[in-house]
Design a protein around this motif. Sequence first.
Motif, PDB file in Angstrom:
ATOM      1  N   SER A  31       0.828  -1.197   0.000  1.00  0.00           N
ATOM      2  CA  SER A  31       0.000   0.000   0.000  1.00  0.00           C
ATOM      3  C   SER A  31       0.868   1.255   0.000  1.00  0.00           C
ATOM      4  N   ASP A  32       0.273   2.364  -0.494  1.00  0.00           N
ATOM      5  CA  ASP A  32       0.997   3.630  -0.527  1.00  0.00           C
ATOM      6  C   ASP A  32       1.266   4.104   0.903  1.00  0.00           C
ATOM      7  N   PRO A  33       2.505   4.507   1.191  1.00  0.00           N
ATOM      8  CA  PRO A  33       2.818   4.913   2.571  1.00  0.00           C
ATOM      9  C   PRO A  33       2.298   6.303   2.892  1.00  0.00           C
ATOM     10  N   GLY A  34       1.892   6.505   4.139  1.00  0.00           N
ATOM     11  CA  GLY A  34       1.587   7.842   4.612  1.00  0.00           C
ATOM     12  C   GLY A  34       2.886   8.570   4.896  1.00  0.00           C
ATOM     13  N   ILE A  35       3.015   9.806   4.396  1.00  0.00           N
ATOM     14  CA  ILE A  35       4.267  10.541   4.541  1.00  0.00           C
ATOM     15  C   ILE A  35       4.054  11.796   5.378  1.00  0.00           C
ATOM     16  N   SER A  36       4.792  11.882   6.461  1.00  0.00           N
ATOM     17  CA  SER A  36       4.844  13.110   7.256  1.00  0.00           C
ATOM     18  C   SER A  36       6.022  13.946   6.770  1.00  0.00           C
ATOM     19  N   VAL A  37       5.828  15.250   6.630  1.00  0.00           N
ATOM     20  CA  VAL A  37       6.899  16.149   6.201  1.00  0.00           C
ATOM     21  C   VAL A  37       7.325  17.014   7.377  1.00  0.00           C
ATOM     22  N   VAL A  38       8.618  17.035   7.643  1.00  0.00           N
ATOM     23  CA  VAL A  38       9.175  17.830   8.733  1.00  0.00           C
ATOM     24  C   VAL A  38       9.976  18.985   8.141  1.00  0.00           C
ATOM     25  N   ILE A  39       9.640  20.200   8.557  1.00  0.00           N
ATOM     26  CA  ILE A  39      10.374  21.405   8.165  1.00  0.00           C
ATOM     27  C   ILE A  39      10.878  22.058   9.441  1.00  0.00           C
ATOM     28  N   CYS A  40      12.180  22.174   9.578  1.00  0.00           N
ATOM     29  CA  CYS A  40      12.773  22.785  10.771  1.00  0.00           C
ATOM     30  C   CYS A  40      13.059  24.266  10.484  1.00  0.00           C
ATOM     31  N   ALA A  41      12.599  25.136  11.367  1.00  0.00           N
ATOM     32  CA  ALA A  41      12.764  26.578  11.191  1.00  0.00           C
ATOM     33  C   ALA A  41      13.381  27.171  12.450  1.00  0.00           C
ATOM     34  N   TYR A  42      14.121  28.273  12.257  1.00  0.00           N
ATOM     35  CA  TYR A  42      14.786  28.851  13.426  1.00  0.00           C
ATOM     36  C   TYR A  42      14.782  30.376  13.463  1.00  0.00           C
ATOM     37  N   THR A  43      14.467  31.040  12.352  1.00  0.00           N
ATOM     38  CA  THR A  43      14.555  32.493  12.333  1.00  0.00           C
ATOM     39  C   THR A  43      13.390  33.108  11.570  1.00  0.00           C
ATOM     40  N   GLU A  44      12.906  34.249  12.065  1.00  0.00           N
ATOM     41  CA  GLU A  44      11.850  34.983  11.371  1.00  0.00           C
ATOM     42  C   GLU A  44      12.348  35.643  10.092  1.00  0.00           C
ATOM     43  N   ASP A  45      13.672  35.719   9.921  1.00  0.00           N
ATOM     44  CA  ASP A  45      14.220  36.281   8.690  1.00  0.00           C
ATOM     45  C   ASP A  45      13.803  35.467   7.469  1.00  0.00           C
ATOM     46  N   ARG A  46      13.426  34.203   7.680  1.00  0.00           N
ATOM     47  CA  ARG A  46      13.011  33.341   6.569  1.00  0.00           C
ATOM     48  C   ARG A  46      11.493  33.151   6.529  1.00  0.00           C
ATOM     49  N   TRP A  47      10.765  34.113   7.056  1.00  0.00           N
ATOM     50  CA  TRP A  47       9.310  33.964   7.173  1.00  0.00           C
ATOM     51  C   TRP A  47       8.663  33.625   5.832  1.00  0.00           C
ATOM     52  N   GLU A  48       8.931  34.395   4.815  1.00  0.00           N
ATOM     53  CA  GLU A  48       8.312  34.146   3.506  1.00  0.00           C
ATOM     54  C   GLU A  48       8.762  32.803   2.934  1.00  0.00           C
ATOM     55  N   ASP A  49      10.020  32.443   3.176  1.00  0.00           N
ATOM     56  CA  ASP A  49      10.517  31.149   2.706  1.00  0.00           C
ATOM     57  C   ASP A  49       9.786  29.994   3.385  1.00  0.00           C
ATOM     58  N   ILE A  50       9.553  30.124   4.683  1.00  0.00           N
ATOM     59  CA  ILE A  50       8.854  29.066   5.426  1.00  0.00           C
ATOM     60  C   ILE A  50       7.438  28.887   4.877  1.00  0.00           C
ATOM     61  N   LEU A  51       6.741  29.994   4.674  1.00  0.00           N
ATOM     62  CA  LEU A  51       5.380  29.912   4.123  1.00  0.00           C
ATOM     63  C   LEU A  51       5.387  29.257   2.739  1.00  0.00           C
ATOM     64  N   ALA A  52       6.388  29.600   1.917  1.00  0.00           N
ATOM     65  CA  ALA A  52       6.478  29.014   0.579  1.00  0.00           C
ATOM     66  C   ALA A  52       6.769  27.523   0.653  1.00  0.00           C
ATOM     67  N   ALA A  53       7.623  27.121   1.603  1.00  0.00           N
ATOM     68  CA  ALA A  53       7.931  25.696   1.767  1.00  0.00           C
ATOM     69  C   ALA A  53       6.675  24.919   2.132  1.00  0.00           C
ATOM     70  N   VAL A  54       5.903  25.424   3.087  1.00  0.00           N
ATOM     71  CA  VAL A  54       4.669  24.754   3.504  1.00  0.00           C
ATOM     72  C   VAL A  54       3.678  24.703   2.344  1.00  0.00           C
ATOM     73  N   SER A  55       3.547  25.790   1.619  1.00  0.00           N
ATOM     74  CA  SER A  55       2.622  25.821   0.481  1.00  0.00           C
ATOM     75  C   SER A  55       2.983  24.778  -0.559  1.00  0.00           C
ATOM     76  N   SER A  56       4.287  24.585  -0.794  1.00  0.00           N
ATOM     77  CA  SER A  56       4.712  23.594  -1.785  1.00  0.00           C
ATOM     78  C   SER A  56       4.368  22.180  -1.334  1.00  0.00           C
ATOM     79  N   VAL A  57       4.405  21.931  -0.033  1.00  0.00           N
ATOM     80  CA  VAL A  57       4.010  20.617   0.481  1.00  0.00           C
ATOM     81  C   VAL A  57       2.507  20.419   0.345  1.00  0.00           C
ATOM     82  N   ARG A  58       1.747  21.452   0.629  1.00  0.00           N
ATOM     83  CA  ARG A  58       0.284  21.341   0.556  1.00  0.00           C
ATOM     84  C   ARG A  58      -0.212  21.197  -0.881  1.00  0.00           C
ATOM     85  N   ALA A  59       0.651  21.517  -1.863  1.00  0.00           N
ATOM     86  CA  ALA A  59       0.253  21.427  -3.270  1.00  0.00           C
ATOM     87  C   ALA A  59       0.730  20.133  -3.930  1.00  0.00           C
ATOM     88  N   GLN A  60       1.201  19.169  -3.159  1.00  0.00           N
ATOM     89  CA  GLN A  60       1.758  17.943  -3.723  1.00  0.00           C
ATOM     90  C   GLN A  60       0.693  17.089  -4.428  1.00  0.00           C
TER      91      GLN A  60
END
Length: 330
Positions: free
Chosen positions: A2-31
């Motif tokens: 059967s197809d495996p369930g996949i959890s995605v982990v994104i580690c973040a540490y700084t608000e300087d990458r705020w837009e990047d973090i949002l873009a990373a999450v959006s790319s996962v949600r669009a899979q």
Amino acid sequence: MSDPGISVVICAYTEDRWEDILAAVSSVRAQSYPALETLLVVDHNPALGERLERAYRTAEDVRVLPNSGPRGLSSGRNTGIATSRGEVIAFLDDDAVAERDWLRRFAEAYADPRVLAVGGRTEPVWASGRRPAWFPEEFDWVVGCTYRGLPPGRVRVRNVLGGNASFRRTAFEAAGGFATGIGRDGGHRPLGCEETELCIRLTRARPDGVLLIDDRAVIHHRVPRVRENFAYFRTRAFAEGLSKALVARSVGADKGLESERRYATRVLPAGVARGLRDALLGRPGGAGRAGAIVAGVLTAAGGFAVGSLRARRESYATAGTGDRTGGPHE
């Protein structure tokens, strides 16, 4: 299978990458192959954690949680592993975006029950808009990307690359998690190699297991301007040497440096020759690329020598106190 369930982990540490973090999450949600969940692990930054919790308060597929261990990428990943629900756990850098079929390519590989880890291809997105003419593709690992010398297609490898990788949950049950004494810890020196050390331990624990890279599982990794200069190049190369020394201490030089020997004796000389040829033909950056490869090798070798010396001193000190706890992951 059967197809495996996949959890995605994104580690973040700084608000300087705020837009990047949002873009990373959006790319996962669009899979095209939907993730079971996305876990945002925040590394000892309560303000960032609170801001992300507000942003994803109503999202059922995104969870925000603090790093439960010491500061650093390895502990953040281990926190995600412990909290996740998927049969497979995938890792995506917080300043990268995944192509639509990223998780689908991972899932396809896990149809083989022997497969314990699958990595992908990471393409650089240069802040200046183009690769610096002097920057050799053989050293794209400096900026966290797939480098010239890795085999194409879906192939067996010694280790996957951490910013674009996935592991079957049973891999962690067999080998444990990421070593907290090797990778990045929020300090100024850009250490790495925690995924290399884990993969070598995994292969030892499960000799029958298969580790793959599928270059169709693509992510695009942002390279800020500060990492496009030669000063960062040298700093990262030196840190890689330090990290390789830690890996060699932890798992032994034979396995810890197996792939690096081929890279140093075959891939890099070919890169120097290619750069010199381009220089003779009047092509831009050829001499710079050849010089950067030589400088990178020497700098990494210096880091390895320093790291090896430190490791020996620590071993002697440990032996003198009667503490025989071994490597940093034990």
